[in-house]
Design an enzyme around this catalytic site. Structure first.
Site, PDB file in Angstrom:
ATOM      1  N   LYS A   1      44.052 101.600 -52.086  1.00 11.35           N
ATOM      2  CA  LYS A   1      44.847 101.364 -53.287  1.00 11.35           C
ATOM      3  C   LYS A   1      44.173 100.409 -54.253  1.00 11.35           C
ATOM      4  O   LYS A   1      44.313 100.537 -55.455  1.00 11.35           O
ATOM      5  CB  LYS A   1      46.204 100.819 -52.894  1.00 11.35           C
ATOM      6  CG  LYS A   1      47.241 101.631 -53.605  1.00 11.35           C
ATOM      7  CD  LYS A   1      48.611 101.134 -53.562  1.00 11.35           C
ATOM      8  CE  LYS A   1      48.829  99.989 -52.722  1.00 11.35           C
ATOM      9  NZ  LYS A   1      49.040  99.918 -51.426  1.00 11.35           N
TER      10      LYS A   1
ATOM     11  N   LYS B   1      35.677 103.896 -49.820  1.00 10.15           N
ATOM     12  CA  LYS B   1      36.775 104.491 -49.066  1.00 10.15           C
ATOM     13  C   LYS B   1      38.017 104.692 -49.930  1.00 10.15           C
ATOM     14  O   LYS B   1      38.166 104.054 -50.966  1.00 10.15           O
ATOM     15  CB  LYS B   1      37.113 103.610 -47.865  1.00 10.15           C
ATOM     16  CG  LYS B   1      37.648 102.247 -48.224  1.00 10.15           C
ATOM     17  CD  LYS B   1      38.285 101.567 -47.020  1.00 10.15           C
ATOM     18  CE  LYS B   1      39.075 100.362 -47.478  1.00 10.15           C
ATOM     19  NZ  LYS B   1      39.908  99.728 -46.490  1.00 10.15           N
TER      20      LYS B   1
ATOM     21  N   LYS C   1      37.180  89.978 -50.149  1.00 16.30           N
ATOM     22  CA  LYS C   1      38.336  89.455 -50.892  1.00 16.30           C
ATOM     23  C   LYS C   1      37.922  88.269 -51.774  1.00 16.30           C
ATOM     24  O   LYS C   1      38.402  88.125 -52.904  1.00 16.30           O
ATOM     25  CB  LYS C   1      39.448  89.015 -49.915  1.00 16.30           C
ATOM     26  CG  LYS C   1      40.116  90.176 -49.188  1.00 16.30           C
ATOM     27  CD  LYS C   1      41.220  90.772 -50.013  1.00 16.30           C
ATOM     28  CE  LYS C   1      41.545  92.223 -49.765  1.00 16.30           C
ATOM     29  NZ  LYS C   1      41.726  92.712 -48.449  1.00 16.30           N
TER      30      LYS C   1
HETATM   31  P1  TYM Z   1      45.735  98.271 -43.915  1.00 18.58           P
HETATM   32  O1  TYM Z   1      47.163  98.058 -44.250  1.00 18.58           O
HETATM   33  O2  TYM Z   1      44.700  97.917 -44.924  1.00 18.58           O
HETATM   34  O3  TYM Z   1      45.499  99.743 -43.497  1.00 18.58           O
HETATM   35  C1  TYM Z   1      46.322 100.336 -42.517  1.00 18.58           C
HETATM   36  C2  TYM Z   1      45.526 101.264 -41.636  1.00 18.58           C
HETATM   37  O4  TYM Z   1      44.948 102.307 -42.423  1.00 18.58           O
HETATM   38  C3  TYM Z   1      43.563 102.378 -42.159  1.00 18.58           C
HETATM   39  N1  TYM Z   1      42.862 102.799 -43.388  1.00 18.58           N
HETATM   40  C4  TYM Z   1      41.925 103.751 -43.408  1.00 18.58           C
HETATM   41  N2  TYM Z   1      41.403 104.513 -42.431  1.00 18.58           N
HETATM   42  C5  TYM Z   1      40.474 105.426 -42.781  1.00 18.58           C
HETATM   43  N3  TYM Z   1      40.049 105.609 -44.065  1.00 18.58           N
HETATM   44  C6  TYM Z   1      40.542 104.857 -45.072  1.00 18.58           C
HETATM   45  N4  TYM Z   1      40.122 105.064 -46.316  1.00 18.58           N
HETATM   46  C7  TYM Z   1      41.512 103.870 -44.765  1.00 18.58           C
HETATM   47  N5  TYM Z   1      42.217 102.985 -45.513  1.00 18.58           N
HETATM   48  C8  TYM Z   1      43.031 102.324 -44.638  1.00 18.58           C
HETATM   49  C9  TYM Z   1      43.149 100.989 -41.732  1.00 18.58           C
HETATM   50  O5  TYM Z   1      41.965 101.016 -40.977  1.00 18.58           O
HETATM   51  C10 TYM Z   1      44.351 100.558 -40.937  1.00 18.58           C
HETATM   52  O6  TYM Z   1      44.266 101.050 -39.620  1.00 18.58           O
HETATM   53  N6  TYM Z   1      44.822  94.483 -40.944  1.00 18.58           N
HETATM   54  C11 TYM Z   1      45.476  95.762 -40.999  1.00 18.58           C
HETATM   55  C12 TYM Z   1      46.954  95.731 -40.642  1.00 18.58           C
HETATM   56  C13 TYM Z   1      47.237  95.049 -39.369  1.00 18.58           C
HETATM   57  C14 TYM Z   1      46.941  95.525 -38.063  1.00 18.58           C
HETATM   58  C15 TYM Z   1      47.375  94.537 -37.181  1.00 18.58           C
HETATM   59  C16 TYM Z   1      46.352  96.706 -37.584  1.00 18.58           C
HETATM   60  C17 TYM Z   1      47.821  93.835 -39.230  1.00 18.58           C
HETATM   61  N7  TYM Z   1      47.897  93.545 -37.914  1.00 18.58           N
HETATM   62  C18 TYM Z   1      47.237  94.685 -35.775  1.00 18.58           C
HETATM   63  C19 TYM Z   1      46.220  96.844 -36.207  1.00 18.58           C
HETATM   64  C20 TYM Z   1      46.664  95.864 -35.345  1.00 18.58           C
HETATM   65  C21 TYM Z   1      45.342  96.271 -42.405  1.00 18.58           C
HETATM   66  O7  TYM Z   1      45.234  95.537 -43.344  1.00 18.58           O
HETATM   67  O8  TYM Z   1      45.408  97.568 -42.535  1.00 18.58           O
END
Ligand code: TYM
Length: 332
Positions: free
Chosen positions: A199, A196, A113
């Site tokens: 967005k 990966k 980031k």
């Molecule tokens: P976020 O919002 O970026 O993504 C949500 C979930 O989608 C998964 N993901 C993917 N998995 C496989 N391939 C991809 N290309 C891909 N893109 C996204 C992410 O691994 C995630 O599981 N920090 C987290 C949100 C969060 C969270 C938590 C998750 C906040 N608190 C507590 C678990 C537990 C996040 O930014 O995910």
């Protein structure tokens, strides 16, 4: 089978894509039948990128709609908004007291980031992993369904939990594990030939659950390819491997084998592969599009789910927080 406490969330930064689905949401839906599940919309986490009030609300609502469209059932899982649980924030504060600058600065997602957005290196971004740990630990979760990119955050959650337990000579927190039903955590690739699906990876890189069939076809036909294999059984370059990975998640094993065989014999035509992939993607996403359209306008239903989820989640969170406060030394 042991009943686990499961907790996970997704940031509301727009519609959900197939990476979110295969990395996280699909697991949520499968786990709700057998475990105690807490699934939330991570609207606090999305503040690091400063959304407008309309975007914050609209995107959070949209994620809830898509959770339900994918099959999350409010009678089985507790579904709530992260910002409806102030207990999380108090735990976040406590955990931050034992989270160190050096370890936070070394987190890969933080470094990414900083590189992508050097003008917005805010403290919320730095302490993103402690907030995430608070989300998980407030429910004493043991399993956290996430994609591969969240592995390091889970490692930090365990570090913070263990550190807290050691410091207060207690066993308040279990050490949660990242989880995927298929075994290994997954990383779904995007369509631009690199990394990966996501967005922030550029226009056309992600297929969203709510994309129209035309949009899906267009994106896939534009996906990056090379000029084709020149030797039998040669290794696939990344952009081609990515297309095969996507084919594996939405198409039948026969289809994958068919194109793999053509590739290995240098007879593949990428146009045919893409057409097949596009049609399989359109078929795969069809039920989501339908359900999203059905649920979207039902404001009362959505509100009642959030209210109900909030009550259940807070009840559990309060128990943990009381215990944490007591262990730290607060005496009411
Ligand atoms: P976020 O919002 O970026 O993504 C949500 C979930 O989608 C998964 N993901 C993917 N998995 C496989 N391939 C991809 N290309 C891909 N893109 C996204 C992410 O691994 C995630 O599981 N920090 C987290 C949100 C969060 C969270 C938590 C998750 C906040 N608190 C507590 C678990 C537990 C996040 O930014 O995910």
């Amino acid at each position: 089978m042991k009943r686990e406490i499961v907790c996970s969330g997704i940031r509301p930064t727009g519609n959900l894509h197939l990476g979110n689905y295969f990395g996280a949401l699909r697991n949520f839906v499968k786990m709700q039948d057998e475990h105690d599940c807490y699934f939330f919309v991570a609207d606090y986490h999305s503040l690091t990128t400063h959304p407008t009030p309309d975007n914050l609300y609209g995107n959070a609502r949209q994620i809830l709609v898509e959770y339900l469209a994918a099959g999350l059932d409010p009678n089985k899982a507790t579904i709530y908004l992260q910002s409806d649980l102030p207990e999380t924030i108090e735990l976040y504060l406590f955990l931050n007291m034992n989270a160190y600058l050096g370890e936070l600065e070394r987190v890969t997602s933080f470094k990414d980031k900083v590189r992508q957005n050097p003008n917005n290196v805010n403290a919320g971004l730095l302490t993103y992993p402690t907030l995430m740990a608070a989300d998980i630990l407030i429910h004493k979760a043991t399993k956290v369904p996430v994609g591969k990119d969240q592995e390091q955050h889970l490692e930090m959650t365990r570090t913070f939990a263990q550190r807290f337990n050691n410091m207060y000579k207690s066993e308040v927190f279990p050490l949660p594990q990242a989880f995927n039903f298929g075994g290994e955590l997954v990383k779904i690739p995007g369509l631009n030939g690199t990394g990966k699906m996501g967005k922030s990876e550029g226009e056309g890189n992600a297929i969203f659950l709510n994309d129209s069939p035309e949009a899906i076809r267009k994106k896939i036909m534009r996906a990056k390819t090379d000029s084709g294999p020149t030797e039998m059984n040669q290794q696939k370059p990344m952009e081609i491997e990515n297309l095969f990975t996507l084919l594996k998640v939405v198409s039948s094993p026969d289809t994958v084998e068919y194109f793999d065989d053509l590739y290995n014999r240098c007879q593949i035509r990428y146009g045919d592969l893409k057409k097949q992939l596009a049609e399989d993607m359109v078929a795969f996403t069809e039920p989501f599009r339908q359900r999203i359209a059905e649920i979207s306008g039902n404001e009362d239903y959505l509100r009642s789910i959030m209210d109900h989820g909030k009550e259940k989640a807070r009840e559990n969170a309060r128990k943990t927080l009381n215990e944490v406060r007591h262990v730290i030394g607060y005496r009411n």
